[in-house]
Design a protein around this motif. Structure first.
Motif, mmCIF file in Angstrom:
data_model
loop_
_atom_site.group_PDB
_atom_site.id
_atom_site.type_symbol
_atom_site.label_atom_id
_atom_site.label_comp_id
_atom_site.label_asym_id
_atom_site.label_seq_id
_atom_site.Cartn_x
_atom_site.Cartn_y
_atom_site.Cartn_z
ATOM 1 N N GLU A 226 35.103 80.708 50.666
ATOM 2 C CA GLU A 226 34.287 81.686 51.383
ATOM 3 C C GLU A 226 33.904 82.786 50.415
ATOM 4 O O GLU A 226 34.593 83.005 49.408
ATOM 5 N N GLY A 227 32.792 83.445 50.699
ATOM 6 C CA GLY A 227 32.410 84.518 49.803
ATOM 7 C C GLY A 227 31.122 85.208 50.181
ATOM 8 O O GLY A 227 30.490 84.893 51.195
ATOM 9 N N GLU A 228 30.744 86.152 49.332
ATOM 10 C CA GLU A 228 29.515 86.923 49.488
ATOM 11 C C GLU A 228 28.806 86.977 48.146
ATOM 12 O O GLU A 228 29.460 87.131 47.105
ATOM 13 N N VAL A 229 27.499 86.834 48.179
ATOM 14 C CA VAL A 229 26.676 86.877 46.979
ATOM 15 C C VAL A 229 25.649 87.984 47.158
ATOM 16 O O VAL A 229 25.058 88.126 48.229
ATOM 17 N N GLU A 230 25.446 88.761 46.102
ATOM 18 C CA GLU A 230 24.423 89.810 46.094
ATOM 19 C C GLU A 230 23.599 89.624 44.821
ATOM 20 O O GLU A 230 24.160 89.553 43.727
ATOM 21 N N ALA A 231 22.279 89.500 44.977
ATOM 22 C CA ALA A 231 21.417 89.261 43.813
ATOM 23 C C ALA A 231 20.306 90.292 43.758
ATOM 24 O O ALA A 231 19.578 90.492 44.731
ATOM 25 N N PHE B 214 28.826 83.257 52.898
ATOM 26 C CA PHE B 214 28.933 81.821 53.130
ATOM 27 C C PHE B 214 30.385 81.411 53.339
ATOM 28 O O PHE B 214 31.317 82.114 52.966
ATOM 29 N N GLU B 215 30.529 80.237 53.938
ATOM 30 C CA GLU B 215 31.828 79.612 54.114
ATOM 31 C C GLU B 215 31.607 78.104 54.070
ATOM 32 O O GLU B 215 30.739 77.577 54.757
ATOM 33 N N ALA B 216 32.349 77.420 53.226
ATOM 34 C CA ALA B 216 32.347 75.961 53.174
ATOM 35 C C ALA B 216 33.758 75.535 53.526
ATOM 36 O O ALA B 216 34.715 75.942 52.868
ATOM 37 N N ARG C 273 31.721 87.423 45.085
ATOM 38 C CA ARG C 273 33.179 87.403 45.161
ATOM 39 C C ARG C 273 33.570 86.682 46.434
ATOM 40 O O ARG C 273 32.791 86.568 47.364
ATOM 41 N N GLY C 274 34.792 86.159 46.396
ATOM 42 C CA GLY C 274 35.273 85.444 47.564
ATOM 43 C C GLY C 274 36.675 84.915 47.346
ATOM 44 O O GLY C 274 37.401 85.394 46.469
ATOM 45 N N ARG C 275 37.020 83.885 48.147
ATOM 46 C CA ARG C 275 38.364 83.312 48.072
ATOM 47 C C ARG C 275 38.286 81.796 48.205
ATOM 48 O O ARG C 275 37.496 81.279 48.997
ATOM 49 N N VAL C 276 39.125 81.125 47.453
ATOM 50 C CA VAL C 276 39.391 79.712 47.677
ATOM 51 C C VAL C 276 40.554 79.695 48.659
ATOM 52 O O VAL C 276 41.627 80.218 48.352
ATOM 53 N N VAL C 277 40.326 79.166 49.853
ATOM 54 C CA VAL C 277 41.367 79.223 50.876
ATOM 55 C C VAL C 277 42.080 77.890 51.077
ATOM 56 O O VAL C 277 43.160 77.838 51.655
ATOM 57 N N ALA D 240 41.898 58.315 48.849
ATOM 58 C CA ALA D 240 42.035 59.673 48.319
ATOM 59 C C ALA D 240 41.057 60.642 48.971
ATOM 60 O O ALA D 240 39.953 60.281 49.354
ATOM 61 N N SER D 241 41.491 61.896 49.056
ATOM 62 C CA SER D 241 40.598 62.986 49.457
ATOM 63 C C SER D 241 40.944 64.201 48.600
ATOM 64 O O SER D 241 42.058 64.322 48.100
ATOM 65 N N PHE D 242 39.967 65.060 48.413
ATOM 66 C CA PHE D 242 40.179 66.296 47.662
ATOM 67 C C PHE D 242 39.417 67.389 48.417
ATOM 68 O O PHE D 242 38.225 67.594 48.197
ATOM 69 N N LEU D 243 40.107 68.049 49.341
ATOM 70 C CA LEU D 243 39.481 69.000 50.255
ATOM 71 C C LEU D 243 39.453 70.403 49.672
ATOM 72 O O LEU D 243 40.451 70.887 49.141
ATOM 73 N N VAL D 244 38.301 71.054 49.812
ATOM 74 C CA VAL D 244 38.111 72.417 49.325
ATOM 75 C C VAL D 244 37.509 73.251 50.442
ATOM 76 O O VAL D 244 36.560 72.822 51.113
ATOM 77 N N SER D 245 38.054 74.436 50.645
ATOM 78 C CA SER D 245 37.464 75.438 51.547
ATOM 79 C C SER D 245 37.316 76.721 50.747
ATOM 80 O O SER D 245 38.268 77.172 50.099
#
Length: 137
Positions: free
Chosen positions: A44-49, A16-18, A60-64, A37-42
């Motif tokens: 990305e990551g991968e989930v395995e269940a 996923f990527e937001a 696991r992923g990254r806050v970019v 005001a704004s509070f922007l978040v991006s």
């Protein structure tokens, strides 16, 4: 995301990527619009269940991007930060935000499943509390 039936024991996987999600939109509309005001978040990551539980999920992923904009100034993420969820435990590398109101470094660890819930959070650094004013009444 798997679009087929999985073999027994085969984990489901999702990437996923937001991008540029504005968390300030969750605030009271009058407060957000009044302060601009704004509070922007991006993120990305991968989930395995392997099971529909937190303990059966690895991710696991990254806050970019993590960026707060307000009349007091812009505070943004210095560099992407890795995060992971394993064995019911969520943790990430320190998030370091810098801007004209100072430097803020945050770290969170939380047990979400597979044991008693709990965790720790820390926020350090020389920063001006005006950083929070657009987000609290």
């Amino acid at each position: 995301m798997p679009l087929r039936e999985l073999e027994k024991g085969e984990p489901a996987r999702l990437s996923f990527e937001a991008k540029d999600v504005d968390l300030a939109r969750l605030l009271e509309a009058d407060l957000r619009l009044e302060t601009g005001a704004s509070f922007l978040v991006s993120i990305e990551g991968e989930v395995e269940a392997s099971a529909p539980t937190i303990a059966g999920t690895r991710a696991r992923g990254r806050v970019v991007r993590l960026e707060s904009k307000s009349p007091e100034g812009t505070v943004g993420l210095d560099a992407p930060a890795e995060w992971r969820l394993e064995d019911g435990r969520l943790e990430h590398e320190p998030l370091r935000l810098t801007g004209p109101l100072g430097t803020l470094e945050a770290h969170v660890e939380a047990r979400l499943g597979g044991g008693p819930p709990g965790g720790t959070a820390s926020v350090t650094g020389p920063f001006d509390l005006r950083f929070l004013s657009p987000f609290v009444p």
